[in-house]
Design a protein around this motif. Structure first.
Motif, mmCIF file in Angstrom:
data_model
loop_
_atom_site.group_PDB
_atom_site.id
_atom_site.type_symbol
_atom_site.label_atom_id
_atom_site.label_comp_id
_atom_site.label_asym_id
_atom_site.label_seq_id
_atom_site.Cartn_x
_atom_site.Cartn_y
_atom_site.Cartn_z
ATOM 1 N N ILE A 131 -10.203 -15.781 44.819
ATOM 2 C CA ILE A 131 -9.662 -16.839 43.949
ATOM 3 C C ILE A 131 -10.542 -18.074 43.955
ATOM 4 O O ILE A 131 -10.632 -18.795 42.955
ATOM 5 C CB ILE A 131 -8.204 -17.176 44.344
ATOM 6 C CG1 ILE A 131 -7.544 -17.969 43.220
ATOM 7 C CG2 ILE A 131 -8.146 -17.916 45.645
ATOM 8 C CD1 ILE A 131 -6.067 -18.052 43.345
ATOM 9 N N VAL B 204 -4.433 -23.013 46.990
ATOM 10 C CA VAL B 204 -5.262 -21.963 47.589
ATOM 11 C C VAL B 204 -5.490 -22.267 49.062
ATOM 12 O O VAL B 204 -5.409 -21.383 49.926
ATOM 13 C CB VAL B 204 -6.591 -21.848 46.824
ATOM 14 C CG1 VAL B 204 -7.557 -20.952 47.579
ATOM 15 C CG2 VAL B 204 -6.350 -21.301 45.443
ATOM 16 N N ILE C 13 -7.306 -12.464 45.391
ATOM 17 C CA ILE C 13 -6.223 -12.671 44.429
ATOM 18 C C ILE C 13 -5.093 -11.676 44.677
ATOM 19 O O ILE C 13 -3.918 -12.001 44.523
ATOM 20 C CB ILE C 13 -6.769 -12.535 42.988
ATOM 21 C CG1 ILE C 13 -7.742 -13.669 42.720
ATOM 22 C CG2 ILE C 13 -5.650 -12.577 41.968
ATOM 23 C CD1 ILE C 13 -8.419 -13.584 41.390
ATOM 24 N N VAL D 258 -3.710 -14.196 37.993
ATOM 25 C CA VAL D 258 -3.147 -14.720 39.244
ATOM 26 C C VAL D 258 -1.638 -14.859 39.110
ATOM 27 O O VAL D 258 -0.872 -14.477 39.999
ATOM 28 C CB VAL D 258 -3.790 -16.079 39.584
ATOM 29 C CG1 VAL D 258 -3.201 -16.622 40.871
ATOM 30 C CG2 VAL D 258 -5.278 -15.939 39.690
#
Lengths: 695, 172, 502, 99, 492
Positions: C307, C355, C367, C444
């Motif tokens: 990610i 994150v 992810i 996501v």
């Protein structure tokens, strides 16, 4: 004046329908009674309306309100009571009432008894609405609604696959005709600016509409009639429609709904009169249909199917008569066609209804439709047999029954056109033959299926009373149109100027002889057996097969229309999924692939360079991922190369460095190649030791 | 081309700079590279003097030669085993890099020449710089350039702290 | 030649001075408490940023130190963004300071503050030298911060990569700046602008080396903005460095680069914008770079499984959108850039914060590991989804209005003047790639929401992390729905480019 | 003047080449210093021949020297870390992060 | 008044989010009750508009223009006229109906209802917004909850369908955004006020007009969806949960045609004249093509979905015949009627799916014997869908045909009439194969008939379908002034 409340005539059965569906559904007896009450009430009103119309000397009554009211776009709904309407009301309510009463007996023990009456009421509502409509738009609405109820009733026993197929077929086939009707309506709306009968006909009369338009519009409107009245080439649904309960066949597919097409043509006669070509088309279609159906009827063994083809044939008769009237009138001639057509419509309803109800009675008794399994039933069910034979005489055109008078007028109408005359007489002969073939095979002779014969019995009273009533009507109904009457049917229902029929004894005689000879032939073949039917069939084998298979119309349609359409549908679906959607997905796929390229390359260059074949080819496509090598010095180099390219190209814009783009392209290409060579060499060199795939 | 007026000193220094710079980027032994770098920086300091930037030359010698280069030598000694220097000191980009750099030089040369002919030759004043330019620079640093001066000290502080943090061995 | 200290209203510089002192205090505090206080240092740093913000609000604009320090609307606006980004970055780094950076919390936060100071100086500068030094002060602490996980190979690799590419690009930038100086004889941007215009007028030509200078400067600053083709370091560095640092890089450093870019190009090289300045016209060049950024960023992001790398590519793409605003040289252009970066700050910092919080708990940046997160940690999932949707430009979030403004700027320019029709293409590419971008953002979201099974992770927020997330959410919602104050401010940013002091 | 500029250009290019090709990270650092020096020469040249009125160019060069030193410090610290983590400072080592 | 249509569902969403997630009944009923408010308001508006405002074409219940973002000239400006009122009515009704039909959702109930209310807010907003920016915002806002509703609660290919829907429609909207911006910057003074832009007429050059028109058209065509932009529709419809399919078919598709009528058509009359043939052609293709593809479907829901393509094709054809009030009114009728009919069909398919867990047509047969009430209702709506008189679909199609016949190429309209037969064919084939024929007792013996809640959900749709079919005048009267105004604008 009751006529003012004529709109109630259709609404009464509707009321019955609503009551049954929502309140009486669970009470079978009550449903039937209620339904019959409503139709009887409607019948009473119809009679009063008829009397009032007679009293007004046929003057029309019209009332309407607006259905859609937009600027430059108005749709109306209304009623028009004129003699034609009044007569049709009587026909529909009479036959309707008879059929409903009859159905109480016929349908008893059916699990969906109430629903049957609901559907019948709904049908009567639609049919009566169709009759009282005052404009093309409204007639189309009810036109479709009768189609719906026909659909529902044909598919009443939907567990049978044949019934399920038949109802669909009926609906779709008639819709094909409606397609044309719709286009006709659009033309009427566009060129005539109104849907109202009066308005449209007035425009035709004014002569402001080009003839071509009138022709096209009339033919399109006639398409509707072709579908609904099962005219060639859309006749295929009607015989299949016999899958419905027999009272339904009697009411809808014999007496009323299928006559709607004829009614439509009669109703819009002024339109057809405007175009000889259109009228000729109508007449020809009627003749073809009539002849074709009659010939098929000669060899069928299903009692209801014979009647169905007979219906088609008779409808073709009427249509032909109307068409001939239109043609003659357009040519400034005189013709009894209009009178003949409408009169036959009126008489036909009674005897054809009777025939079907009688057939129903027979089927009810022997539980089969196949006349080859019947025989000698006259001994078991007298009333049915006698009434059935009265009707058969009537349809065969035997003096002085109703059918004689109306058929005679049709012959009279065709008498100016030799081909039509011959055709008409031929059809009359065939009609007499197949009807009496039916009678002899069903009621006379020896029982061919003893088991069925033993179980056969006369139907209950509520079934036979309507038979008797209709039989009486089949005899006397034609008397209102006796040529010697001064104020008969013709001077009541007419188009243009009142028509005064005169007795043409020659024609009467000929048609009577033709009818009798038909009966006699049937007598010889099926009663006396002096002529062998089998031998005849063997002798004319090709013709017999052709007729027996109904000219292969179903097969042809299946091969030419249905299968291609389904194939096209399947193709379209594949096309949709693969191509149209494929394009959309393809774009997304491409994006993802593009994004994949780099990863691809990296795995490839580490592993694949060692294998080392054909890698140069793949490079071109792999540039993006390929650039993200992870080496900072490569990044720096990349920056620099791009920088130079930018710079050189910017400069070239003002031709400062003539020829440099070429140089730099060569340069960049060369650099890239070199880069690849050296890199792969290095990769090969150090690939032995470390493994550093963290993917 | 205005080369004539630069004199022999320039040429000597230029050759020294270019040769030593080439050594910096090409020698195998990184320690030798560092020595070549020192030579190069000295020569650049000479160029500065030629251009009348004495203070800058001094700073160059002090900071670069005195601090940076020495630091680098320390770093070399800390990090690499001086014996192990058999492998090439250039990577796979060498050839390409060379080409690119040559190309860059050529393009740059053309552009410089055109710009010189178009603009700088008209502006070239070559007036003597203020003779007391060390003094002037000092004054600048305390006046107009006081702010960058302060900021650069913050910068040095940050670099120092960072270097200490990173270079420090943690006692685990 | 006269020497005097320029008018130096030091009060204007108070925020910077305070923040610098506070950074020193943070270093010292950590030492004084023997590095024992786990989060106090972080709170200290955050408090410092808040106070600085307060001071900034009080001091107001004006000339501080000649062109070296000038507090105009641009400066104040971007300082807000720097402070906000730093605040959110620090707020989201409590996890790593608790677990990984045990010994150098003070330095970690202090260096971040120092980098912020550099950005603030940068944004106040209208002169090449101080601009450069501000840029370096911004970058050098970031080199260190990127490598701050000293025994983590990835982090160190990120550090060295960032350092080498950074130094390299700053050399390129300097080389370019030296030519600007050489062509104008001045380092003050306004003077530079005037001198160049005069010389061009006088000699009826532009110095061709200007082309090289422009290209070099674009490269040098493009590196800071991670604009393709100078972007390749970004995914690697973002992936390797501590997440809050990556966040700060993606917003703070980018905003700093943006200011530098705006000052040099929009202000200094204003006259070379249009097609009549060919070949030195930088508009189309930057436009092309923007197209590259949007295409490459959005396309490559689609297939990222990490990610942070995904966000890196996304931020590359976002830079492309910003550059659309930058090359639209009208009243909407700079204003849209300002609003864009403002909205981007909330969304991107928020996303990185989420994150980071997730990484603290799970140690994973893949992810796939977000699967089913909405079941166990709805707040995190919803806010991350909102951030991503804002980045994708879905109304009514601030990110949408930002894109709207940017495209509006370009279309305004294109409709007003037919010679800027090429801006339509920028808009077209921008919008199309914006659609693509939704694909990976939605991916996501899909992972978090579409699975009915519970995620094995249950995320707890620490208070600062919660605060950061909430700031982000409130920011994108509030400034998406009630953007007027910020838009007004952004309009002033534009205006400040017109009234540059001499 | 042009000679100086070309000298700077060549020096810059050599530095560039070094940055692009050195395998040793410290070598890269040294090449970067060469590039900074080239820039410095540029500034000083321009200061002498174009903008003589003030010593801005020299000033700039001084600051560049200082900043370069600071950068070198930070860079060398990272190099040390690199050495500790990878037991070597060749650039080949640090390309774990590809795509 | 109009604001409440948007903000009550929004508030409801927040309210629902505040309820603990295990209180499932509370969540369900709260959302239904919340949705009653906009429904009743929309009913009242319809009522009041009919009696008090339908005489003029002016906007009624106007709110604003209030300055929202003054620096961008963005206003908060709501209002309704004769073409938005029926849409509001439909939205209000279908939202509540769908919420009622959503009670079988047992997984993640809270999120579901929250998203649903957000969706409702967005839909209402689209129909009341008179500022371009506001319009666009509402237009986009819907996408997000829709994405979730399909993606979380959808069928087996939900992810694909959800992202496809999202991307596809977003792809369309970006074109709209470009056009909006061009309109804004070419208008003098710059404005996003739709009414002002309408009054001015286009102020740009012909090429730019063409571009704007086409861009708007693409945006709206994807929503409609016009062939060949329709491929998101079957996927989304099939994968979405029942109630969402209802909303998709019932309301979302109408946004496209609504927006064309509100924006695209009257704003660029010149371009419209040039392109009307092609637009109508697209409509005709959609009619025939959609019908043919429907015929080949094996999945009930997919059949209904493709029938939507066909039915919306009628709308497009009507819009091609923009000179005729009748055609445009027919288009409006078709929008309303398709919303009711297809909504109901989806509901009904959902009913059978809940029981049988399959939608494969071939798996059924003879259900008419086992579940007569359901069959009756289904046949009713099938008939309505194939355009049987007495029901709204017929009136709509008839008006469209008559209008189109006067305004378009006659042969083309003639061909399009084939759609009537094809429509009958695929609907009846479906009815035949599902409800008629022999009943498989062993397989479907346990099937239960439609229950009261489901009937309550379908009943209003049935009543309205028939009511409009029997007496369409009120609806026509409601719109007539607006339509005439629109046609005048388009004829500029």
């Amino acid at each position: 004046m009751i006529t003012k409340f004529a709109f109630l005539i259709p609404l009464l059965p509707l009321f019955g329908f609503v009551m049954i569906v929502f309140f009486l559904r669970w009470k079978e007896r009550l449903s039937a009674v209620f339904s019959i009450m409503t139709i009887l009430a409607a019948w009473v009103m119809s009679v009063i309306v008829l009397i009032e119309t007679l009293a007004r000397h046929g003057e029309a009554y019209e009332a309407f309100y607006k259905f859609v009211d937009l600027p430059r776009f108005i749709l109306e709904i209304g009623i028009l009571i004129d003699p034609l309407t009044a007569v049709m009301l009587i026909v529909v309510t009479t036959v309707g009432a008879c059929v409903e009463i009859y159905s109480v007996g016929y349908m008893h023990n059916d699990p969906r008894f109430s629903r049957f009456f609901a559907y019948l009421s709904l049908f009567l509502f639609s049919m009566l609405g169709l009759v009282v409509a005052n404009n093309f738009f409204m007639i189309f609405i009810f036109w479709e609604l009768v189609g719906l109820t026909s659909y529902l009733l044909i598919g009443f026993w939907f567990e049978k696959k044949s019934a399920a197929d038949a109802c669909k077929k009926a609906f779709i086939t008639t819709r094909m005709g409606d397609l044309g009707f719709l286009v006709g309506l659009f033309m009427i709306a566009f060129y005539f600016g109104t849907f109202n009968y009066g308005g449209v006909f007035a425009k035709v009369g004014e002569g402001v509409i080009p003839a071509g338009i009138i022709t096209a519009a009339s033919i399109f409107v006639f398409c509707g009639a072709v579908g609904k009245s099962a005219q060639w080439p859309l006749h295929v649904w009607l015989p299949d429609a016999m899958e419905g309960p027999t009272p339904v066949s009697a009411l809808i597919h014999a007496a009323t709904m299928v006559a709607a097409g004829v009614y439509l043509v009669a109703r819009s006669m002024s339109l057809f009169v405007g175009s000889a070509e259109a009228s000729l088309v109508v007449a020809i279609i009627g003749l073809i249909t009539s002849f074709m159906a009659a010939s098929i009827g000669l060899v069928q063994n299903d009692i209801k199917r014979v009647l169905a083809y007979s219906t088609v044939s008779q409808l073709g008769y009427m249509i032909m008569a109307l068409g001939l009237y239109g043609y003659d009138t357009a040519q400034h001639g005189h013709s009894p066609g209009f009178y003949a057509g409408t009169f036959h419509l009126y008489t036909h309803a009674f005897f054809k209804g009777l025939l079907f109800l009688g057939a129903g009675s027979v089927i009810h008794a022997v539980h089969t439709n196949d006349i080859q399994e019947m025989g000698g039933l006259v001994r078991k069910m007298k009333t049915t047999a006698i009434t059935f034979m009265i009707a058969s005489l009537s349809i065969a055109g035997i003096f002085p029954l109703a059918g004689f008078w109306s058929k005679d007028e049709i012959v009279a109408a065709a008498s100016h056109h030799p081909i039509f005359l011959v055709g008409t007489l031929g059809i009359a002969f065939m009609t007499a033959f197949y009807m009496w073939r039916l009678c002899f095979l069903t009621f006379w002779g020896e029982p061919r299926d003893q088991h069925r014969y033993d179980h056969a019995h006369e139907s209950p009273k509520n079934m036979t009373y309507p038979l008797v009533f209709l039989a009486v009507m089949s005899v006397i109904a034609g008397w209102v149109g006796l040529p010697w009457l001064h104020q008969g049917f013709a001077s009541f229902v007419y188009h243009g100027e009142a028509y005064h029929p005169h007795a043409n004894y020659l024609l009467m005689g000929i048609s009577l002889i033709v009818g009798l000879s038909g009966i006699y032939l049937a007598y010889l073949m099926y009663y006396k057996k002096s002529i062998s039917a089998e031998a005849m069939a063997e002798r004319f084998r090709p013709i017999y097969k052709l007729l027996y298979n109904k000219y292969y119309f179903d097969e042809i349609y299946h091969a030419v229309l249905i299968r291609p359409v389904l194939a096209v549908a399947d193709f379209m679906w594949t096309f949709d999924a693969r191509v149209v959607d494929g394009l959309v997905n393809g774009t997304g796929w491409l994006t993802i692939k593009w994004s994949d390229i780099k990863l691809w390359f990296d795995t490839w260059i580490v592993d694949g360079a060692v294998n080392g074949s054909g890698w140069l080819v793949r490079q071109g496509a792999n540039i993006l991922r390929f650039l993200q090598t992870g080496s900072m010095q490569f990044y720096a180099l990349f920056i620099l190369v791009v920088l130079i390219v930018f710079g050189v190209f910017k400069l070239e814009a003002t031709a400062v460095l003539v020829g440099w783009p070429f140089v730099s392209i060569i340069f960049v290409l060369g650099v890239t190649l070199l880069w690849l060579f050296t890199r792969s060499a290095f990769v090969r060199g150090r690939n032995g030791g470390q493994t550093k795939s963290e993917e | 081309m205005a080369v004539g007026d630069v004199g022999i000193v320039f040429w000597i220094l230029s050759v020294a700079i270019i040769v030593s710079a080439c050594m910096v980027v090409s020698l195998r032994n990184i320690f030798h590279c560092a020595l070549a770098l020192i030579l190069c920086l000295f020569a650049v300091a000479g160029i500065f003097i030629l251009l009348g930037a004495e203070f800058l030359a001094a700073a160059q010698v002090l900071i670069y030669v005195g601090a940076v280069a020495i630091l680098m030598i320390f770093a070399i000694m800390l990090t690499s085993n001086l014996a192990a220097k058999k492998i090439t000191q250039t990577n796979e980009n060498a050839l390409v890099g060379l080409l690119v750099c040559v190309f860059f030089t050529l393009v740059g040369w053309v552009l410089l020449k055109k710009t010189y002919e178009g603009i700088w030759s008209h502006l070239e004043l070559a007036r003597p710089l203020p003779s007391d330019n060390i003094l002037t620079l000092g004054k600048y640093l305390m006046t107009q350039y006081a702010l960058p001066f302060e900021v650069v000290s913050i910068l040095l502080l940050a670099a120092m702290i960072g270097a200490i943090v990173l270079a420090r061995k943690e006692n685990a | 030649m006269e020497f005097k200290l320029p008018e130096n209203d030091l009060t204007l510089m108070l925020p910077e001075i305070f923040l610098f002192i506070w950074a020193l205090w943070v270093f010292t505090f950590d030492l004084l408490t023997r590095r024992k206080k786990e989060s106090a240092v972080g709170y200290m740093a955050m408090a410092g940023l808040l106070i600085t913000g307060g001071i900034l609000a009080v001091t107001g604009g004006g000339c501080g130190f000649g062109t070296m320090f000038f507090n105009d609307a641009t400066a104040i606006f971007f300082k807000m963004i720097f402070l906000g980004a730093a605040f959110m970055a620090i707020g989201s780094s409590f996890g790593i300071t608790k677990q990984k950076i045990v010994n150098h919390r003070g330095e970690f936060f202090g260096l971040m503050l120092l980098s912020t100071v550099g950005m603030m100086f940068l944004s106040s500068s209208n002169e090449l030298l101080s601009l450069y030094i501000g840029l370096e002060l911004t970058t050098i602490p970031l080199f260190i911060l990127a490598a701050f996980f000293k025994d983590d190979k990835l982090s160190v690799e990120a550090g060295i990569k960032y350092f080498v590419i950074g130094a390299f690009s700053s050399a390129l930038l300097l080389y370019g700046l030296s030519f600007l100086y050489g062509l104008s004889g001045s380092t003050e941007l306004v003077q530079l602008k005037i001198n160049m215009a005069v010389i061009n007028l006088h000699l009826e030509q532009i110095g061709l080396i200007l082309v090289l200078a422009i290209v070099l400067v674009v490269a040098g600053i493009g590196f800071k903005l991670a604009l393709p083709p100078f972007h390749q370091w970004a995914p690697d560095v973002y992936e390797g460095s501590p997440t809050p640092v990556a966040a700060f890089l993606s917003v703070g450093s980018k905003a700093a680069g943006l200011v530098a870019f705006a000052k040099i190009f929009v202000n200094g090289l204003f006259v070379f914008y249009g097609p009549e300045a060919a070949p030195a016209d930088w508009g189309k060049l930057v436009g092309f770079v923007a197209v590259l950024a949007m295409v490459i960023g959005n396309v490559v992001a689609i297939r990222q499984s990490n990610i942070k790398r995904m966000l890196a590519y996304s931020s590359i793409a976002q830079a492309g959108y910003i550059m659309i605003g930058m090359v639209s040289m009208n009243e909407h252009g700079m204003a849209s850039v300002a609003y864009y970066i403002f909205a981007y700050m909330f969304a991107n910092m928020g996303a990185f914060a989420a994150v980071a919080i997730f990484e603290d708990k799970t140690g994973s940046c893949q992810i796939e590991s977000y699967r089913g997160l909405s079941r166990t940690s709805p707040l995190l999932a919803i806010s991350l989804a909102l951030f991503l949707l804002s980045l994708a430009g879905i109304p009514p979030l601030a990110g949408f209005l930002a894109k709207y403004k940017v495209f509006a700027a370009a279309i305004a320019m294109a409709t007003q003047n037919p010679s800027y029709n090429w801006l339509y293409w920028l808009v077209g590419v921008g919008l199309l790639t914006a659609v693509f971008s939704l694909f990976y953002y939605a991916n996501v979201i899909k992972q978090m929401f579409f699975w009915s099974e519970d995620s094995p992770y249950r995320i707890r927020f620490s208070p600062p992390a919660l605060a950061v997330i909430l700031i982000g959410v409130v920011g994108i919602l509030l400034f998406g729905i009630v953007p007027e104050p910020i838009l007004k401010f952004a309009a002033e940013v534009y205006a400040s480019f017109g009234i540059v002091p001499f | 003047m042009l000679a100086y500029l070309v000298l700077a250009l060549v020096l810059f290019s050599i530095g560039l080449f070094g940055v692009l090709t050195r395998r040793n990270t410290i070598g890269i650092l040294m090449s970067l210093e060469l590039m900074f020096n080239a820039v410095n020469i540029n500034f000083v040249v321009f200061n002498k021949f174009v903008a003589t009125s003030a010593l801005v160019g020299q000033m700039f060069a001084i600051f560049i020297v200082v900043v370069a030193a600071a950068e070198a410090v930070a860079g060398l610290a990272i190099v040390l870390l690199l050495y500790r983590n990878w037991q070597g400072i060749d650039t080949d080592n640090d390309s774990v992060m590809k795509w | 008044m109009l604001s409440s249509l948007v903000f009550v569902p929004l508030a409801g969403m927040i309210l629902v989010m505040l309820i603990p997630k295990d209180k499932i009944q509370a969540i369900r009923w709260t959302s239904v009750i919340v949705s009653l408010v906009p429904m009743l308001v929309s009913f009242w508006i319809t009522w009041d508009y009919f009696f008090n405002h339908s005489g003029t074409s002016a906007m009624a219940y106007v709110e604003g223009p209030y300055s929202w973002i003054p620096s961008l000239n963005i206003q908060y400006y709501l209002g309704v006229d004769g073409i938005s009122v029926p849409m509001l009515f439909l939205t209000g009704l279908l939202s509540t109906v769908s919420l009622l039909a959503s009670f079988n959702i047992t997984n993640r109930v809270k999120e579901y209802f929250a998203f649903f209310l957000l969706l409702e807010a967005g839909m209402m907003g689209v129909f009341v917004a008179l500022d371009f920016f506001l319009f666009y915002v509402f237009w986009e806002i819907m996408l997000v909850p829709m994405y979730f509703l399909i993606g979380v609660w959808g069928g087996p290919r939900k992810e694909y369908a959800a992202i496809k829907f999202f991307l596809y429609t977003l792809f369309g909207s970006i074109f709209m955004l470009v056009s909006i911006l061009i309109l804004y910057f070419t208008s003098e003074p710059h404005t996003l006020n739709m009414m002002a832009l309408l009054d001015h007429g286009p102020t740009m050059g012909h090429t730019l007009q063409m571009i704007c028109f086409i861009f708007f058209f693409i945006a709206f065509a994807i929503k409609v969806p016009v062939w060949p932009f329709h491929t998101w529709l079957p996927d989304a419809h099939v994968e979405a949960p029942t109630a969402v399919s209802v909303i998709l078919a019932g309301v979302l598709l109408k946004m496209g045609t609504y927006a064309m009528l509100r924006i695209n058509w009257p704003m660029f009359p010149q371009v419209l004249r040039e392109l009307s043939f092609w637009i109508a052609l697209l409509g005709v293709i959609a009619i025939i093509y959609g019908a043919l593809v429907s015929m080949a479907q094996k999945d009930l829901k997919k059949l209904v979905a493709y029938s939507s393509v066909s039915h919306m094709g009628y709308c497009m054809m009507a819009l091609g015949a923009f000179t005729s009030v009748g055609a445009i009114a027919g288009c409006m009728f078709q929008m309303v009627s398709h919303g009711l009919i297809t909504g109901a069909l989806f509901l009904l398919v959902g009913v059978i799916y809940d029981r049988a867990h399959t939608r494969e047509i071939a798996a059924f047969g003879g259900l008419g014997a086992k579940i007569p009430v359901y069959t009756g209702i289904m046949v009713l709506f099938s008939m309505a869908a194939l355009g049987l008189p007495g029901m709204s679909g017929f009136v709509a199609e008839f008006m469209i045909f008559v209008g189109a016949f006067s305004g378009l190429n006659k042969i083309m309209v003639g061909i399009s009439v084939l759609g009537v037969v094809l429509g009958a064919t695929y609907m009846l084939r479906m009815v035949q194969r599902v409800f008629l024929g022999e009943f498989n007792m062993a397989k479907w013996g346990g099937l239960t008939d439609i229950n009261a809640r489901e009937i309550i959900a379908v009943a209003p749709l049935a009543v309205l379908t028939i009511a409009i079919g029997v007496y369409p005048k009120p609806l026509a009267d409601l719109m007539q002034a607006t339509l005439e105004h629109l046609v005048n604008l388009m004829a500029r």
